[in-house]
Design a protein around this motif. Sequence first.
Motif, mmCIF file in Angstrom:
data_model
loop_
_atom_site.group_PDB
_atom_site.id
_atom_site.type_symbol
_atom_site.label_atom_id
_atom_site.label_comp_id
_atom_site.label_asym_id
_atom_site.label_seq_id
_atom_site.Cartn_x
_atom_site.Cartn_y
_atom_site.Cartn_z
ATOM 1 N N GLU A 46 9.115 0.082 -39.542
ATOM 2 C CA GLU A 46 9.346 1.405 -39.142
ATOM 3 C C GLU A 46 8.131 2.098 -39.949
ATOM 4 O OE1 GLU A 46 13.294 2.582 -40.142
ATOM 5 O OE2 GLU A 46 14.137 1.824 -38.338
ATOM 6 N N GLN A 47 8.081 1.989 -41.015
ATOM 7 C CA GLN A 47 6.801 2.675 -41.770
ATOM 8 C C GLN A 47 5.531 2.369 -41.345
ATOM 9 O OE1 GLN A 47 6.970 2.212 -45.941
ATOM 10 N NE2 GLN A 47 5.226 3.355 -46.279
ATOM 11 N N GLU A 48 5.321 0.948 -40.961
ATOM 12 C CA GLU A 48 3.971 0.679 -40.633
ATOM 13 C C GLU A 48 3.815 1.363 -39.066
ATOM 14 O OE1 GLU A 48 3.860 -3.809 -40.655
ATOM 15 O OE2 GLU A 48 3.682 -3.740 -42.746
ATOM 16 N N ALA A 49 4.970 1.340 -38.436
ATOM 17 C CA ALA A 49 4.859 1.733 -37.002
ATOM 18 C C ALA A 49 4.585 3.156 -36.928
ATOM 19 C CB ALA A 49 6.249 1.485 -36.249
ATOM 20 N N ALA A 50 5.329 3.818 -37.871
ATOM 21 C CA ALA A 50 5.188 5.573 -38.032
ATOM 22 C C ALA A 50 3.382 5.641 -38.494
ATOM 23 C CB ALA A 50 6.059 6.176 -39.068
ATOM 24 N N GLU A 51 3.029 4.824 -39.354
ATOM 25 C CA GLU A 51 1.666 5.035 -39.891
ATOM 26 C C GLU A 51 0.709 4.986 -38.702
ATOM 27 O OE1 GLU A 51 1.425 2.312 -43.029
ATOM 28 O OE2 GLU A 51 2.511 3.541 -44.545
#
Length: 127
Positions: A46-51
Motif C-alpha cells: 500500500e505504501q509503495e502504491a501510494a508512493e
Amino acid sequence: MGLFRTIRQLIQTYQSFGNKEIALAKKRILENQEILRKVKELQQAEQEAAEEHVLQALRKTVTQMQEVRENSENLRKNAEDKLHSAQAAADRELKYVEQQKIQEILSSIDMETLLRGTEPDKRNKKE
C-alpha cells in the motif's frame, strides 16, 4: 499400586494435555506471525502504491508545467512577431505618408518658379 498407576496416568494425561496445548499455542503463534507478515507485506504494498501514485501525480504536474512554459514561450514569440510586424507596417505607412507629403509639397510648388528660381520675385518687385 493402582493408585500410583492412576496418578501416573493422570500425570501423563495432564502432560499430554499440556503438550497439546503447547503445540496448539505454538501453532497459533506461527499462524499469528504469518498473519502479521502478510499484514506488513500489504502495508508495504500500500505504501509503495501510494508512493507510486504520488510520483505519477508529480510527473503529471511536471509535464503540465513544461507545457505551460512551452505555451508561454510560444505566446511570447507570437507576440514579438506580431509586434515586429506591426512596427514594420507602421514604418511602411510612415514612409508612404512622408512620400505623399513630399508629393503634395512638390505638386504645390509652381514649376515655373522652380525653373526661374528667385528671379521672378525680383522682377515682380521691379515691375
